[in-house]
Design a protein around this motif. Structure first.
Motif, mmCIF file in Angstrom:
data_model
loop_
_atom_site.group_PDB
_atom_site.id
_atom_site.type_symbol
_atom_site.label_atom_id
_atom_site.label_comp_id
_atom_site.label_asym_id
_atom_site.label_seq_id
_atom_site.Cartn_x
_atom_site.Cartn_y
_atom_site.Cartn_z
ATOM 1 N N ASP A 269 0.837 -1.190 0.000
ATOM 2 C CA ASP A 269 0.000 0.000 0.000
ATOM 3 C C ASP A 269 0.879 1.249 0.000
ATOM 4 O O ASP A 269 1.603 1.509 0.957
ATOM 5 C CB ASP A 269 -0.911 -0.011 1.219
ATOM 6 C CG ASP A 269 -1.861 1.171 1.261
ATOM 7 O OD1 ASP A 269 -1.857 1.986 0.320
ATOM 8 O OD2 ASP A 269 -2.606 1.283 2.256
ATOM 9 N N MET A 270 0.812 2.022 -1.067
ATOM 10 C CA MET A 270 1.634 3.220 -1.181
ATOM 11 C C MET A 270 1.266 4.264 -0.140
ATOM 12 O O MET A 270 2.095 5.108 0.221
ATOM 13 C CB MET A 270 1.504 3.809 -2.590
ATOM 14 C CG MET A 270 2.035 2.916 -3.699
ATOM 15 S SD MET A 270 1.731 3.595 -5.356
ATOM 16 C CE MET A 270 2.659 5.133 -5.291
ATOM 17 N N PHE A 276 7.624 6.763 -0.935
ATOM 18 C CA PHE A 276 7.100 7.623 -1.983
ATOM 19 C C PHE A 276 6.909 9.069 -1.533
ATOM 20 O O PHE A 276 7.053 9.999 -2.313
ATOM 21 C CB PHE A 276 5.783 7.039 -2.511
ATOM 22 C CG PHE A 276 5.946 5.690 -3.134
ATOM 23 C CD1 PHE A 276 6.352 5.566 -4.448
ATOM 24 C CD2 PHE A 276 5.700 4.536 -2.412
ATOM 25 C CE1 PHE A 276 6.511 4.326 -5.035
ATOM 26 C CE2 PHE A 276 5.851 3.286 -2.972
ATOM 27 C CZ PHE A 276 6.267 3.184 -4.295
ATOM 28 N N GLY A 277 6.541 9.275 -0.271
ATOM 29 C CA GLY A 277 6.438 10.621 0.273
ATOM 30 C C GLY A 277 5.492 11.523 -0.490
ATOM 31 O O GLY A 277 4.324 11.201 -0.732
ATOM 32 N N ARG A 278 6.007 12.674 -0.916
ATOM 33 C CA ARG A 278 5.179 13.673 -1.598
ATOM 34 C C ARG A 278 4.638 13.159 -2.927
ATOM 35 O O ARG A 278 3.571 13.596 -3.376
ATOM 36 C CB ARG A 278 5.995 14.937 -1.824
ATOM 37 C CG ARG A 278 6.335 15.688 -0.533
ATOM 38 C CD ARG A 278 7.086 16.957 -0.847
ATOM 39 N NE ARG A 278 7.373 17.715 0.378
ATOM 40 C CZ ARG A 278 8.038 18.865 0.391
ATOM 41 N NH1 ARG A 278 8.477 19.387 -0.750
ATOM 42 N NH2 ARG A 278 8.251 19.478 1.542
ATOM 43 N N GLN A 279 5.362 12.265 -3.564
ATOM 44 C CA GLN A 279 4.871 11.711 -4.821
ATOM 45 C C GLN A 279 3.545 10.996 -4.613
ATOM 46 O O GLN A 279 2.611 11.128 -5.408
ATOM 47 C CB GLN A 279 5.890 10.734 -5.413
ATOM 48 C CG GLN A 279 5.438 10.123 -6.743
ATOM 49 C CD GLN A 279 6.409 9.073 -7.248
ATOM 50 O OE1 GLN A 279 7.396 8.746 -6.584
ATOM 51 N NE2 GLN A 279 6.132 8.547 -8.424
ATOM 52 N N THR A 280 3.436 10.246 -3.522
ATOM 53 C CA THR A 280 2.194 9.559 -3.206
ATOM 54 C C THR A 280 1.056 10.549 -2.997
ATOM 55 O O THR A 280 -0.058 10.347 -3.488
ATOM 56 C CB THR A 280 2.366 8.698 -1.938
ATOM 57 O OG1 THR A 280 3.363 7.711 -2.173
ATOM 58 C CG2 THR A 280 1.057 8.021 -1.561
ATOM 59 N N GLU A 281 1.316 11.624 -2.281
ATOM 60 C CA GLU A 281 0.288 12.627 -2.023
ATOM 61 C C GLU A 281 -0.194 13.252 -3.333
ATOM 62 O O GLU A 281 -1.388 13.491 -3.509
ATOM 63 C CB GLU A 281 0.847 13.710 -1.095
ATOM 64 C CG GLU A 281 1.190 13.198 0.293
ATOM 65 C CD GLU A 281 1.777 14.291 1.167
ATOM 66 O OE1 GLU A 281 1.848 15.442 0.675
ATOM 67 O OE2 GLU A 281 2.159 14.010 2.316
#
Length: 304
Positions: A269-270, A276-281
């Protein structure tokens, strides 16, 4: 039959096949009175197999070993269901073969478009398997959503090709309209896309920027949580609501996100990954925005 209830004595899958073959042969039969004119046909053959209740003729059932000990009873029951389920699939597979043979026997293979697909992934209780995917029917995981989809049109669609981009059953209608030169009504837009330019290589890229799923029917015993079940896929990423626990108000539902190309089993789960951090958001916001825009255009379910 044509809105009339009838009784049949034979195995229903075989009866569906018999009637489909009769129809094809009738349409492809050239009589003198027809003056050699072609009789185009459309056949929608919707097998109800494999599906509960589990039942298959003996000629289709596969052999299974008898259980050696009582402790294997549960496993044996699963194997028994699996055996009958396999028989139902075999019966349907033979039926599809007979349908294709009827088309070929009428000399219409090159002029006939065949589409084969399923409606959803297998449930938990009928011996089916969705491996390597997670989940089952009624869930928004790939095991509930991803299904076989095959098209055949010799001479137009290249044979033996695997198309890797995400498509939908809704694309079938748009594809048939495109093939027949029927323009879509701008006041009645379709969610589907004409797949032919993609299948023939005339166009590249993805047919859909996003695909959406929304569960309208409430699932027994989980009505409160499944009522909000949704999923949106954009490229390789999919955002979905997890089923939650209907008995726990604090665990009713939540969001999960997966890279279904790199993680087809949806195990990582991303939303919970620090990698992933900000990329996930950013990806989550994009998928949420796409969902909200699409969902705002849908009508409230009016049937109960």
């Amino acid at each position: 039959e044509n809105r009339r209830t009838i009784s049949v004595d034979k195995y229903l899958t075989d009866d569906f096949t018999d009637r489909a073959v009769e129809y094809i042969e009738e349409r492809l039969r050239v009589d003198e009175k027809d003056e050699g004119k072609e009789k185009p046909f459309f056949l929608f053959l919707s097998y109800n197999a494999p599906h509960l209740p589990l039942d298959a003729p003996d000629r289709y059932k596969v052999d299974i070993p008898a259980p050696e000990k009582k402790k294997k009873r549960r496993r044996y029951t699963r194997k028994l269901r699996r055996a009958v389920y396999a028989g139902m699939v075999r019966a349907m597979d033979d039926g599809v073969g007979r349908v294709l043979d009827a088309v070929e026997g009428g000399g219409a293979t090159d002029d006939t478009i065949v589409v084969f697909l399923s409606d959803n992934g297998g449930p938990k209780n009928n011996g089916s398997s969705n491996k390597p995917f997670r989940g089952h029917k009624w869930t928004m995981y790939e095991g509930g959503l991803r299904v076989p989809f095959a098209m055949q049109w010799p001479g137009t669609i290249p044979g033996g090709v695997t198309y890797d981009e995400a498509i939908s059953s809704l694309d079938v209608m748009a594809t048939m309209m495109g093939i027949n030169g029927i323009d879509q009504d701008p006041n009645l837009p379709l969610d589907g896309v004409n797949l032919m330019p993609y299948l023939t290589g005339e166009r590249s890229g993805r047919p859909h920027d996003y695909l959406f799923w929304k569960l309208l029917r409430e699932f027994p015993r989980r009505a409160a949580s499944s009522k909000k079940s949704m999923a949106v896929q954009g490229g390789e990423h999919k955002l979905l609501t997890r089923p939650g626990d209907a008995d726990d108000p604090q665990d009713m539902w939540g969001y999960e996100m997966y890279d279904i190309i790199a993680d087809e089993g949806e195990r990582n789960d991303m939303m919970k990954s620090e990698e992933f951090g900000r990329q996930t958001e950013r990806i989550e916001r994009d998928l949420h925005a796409a969902w909200d825009e699409w969902n705002a255009e849908t009508k409230t379910c009016w049937w109960k």
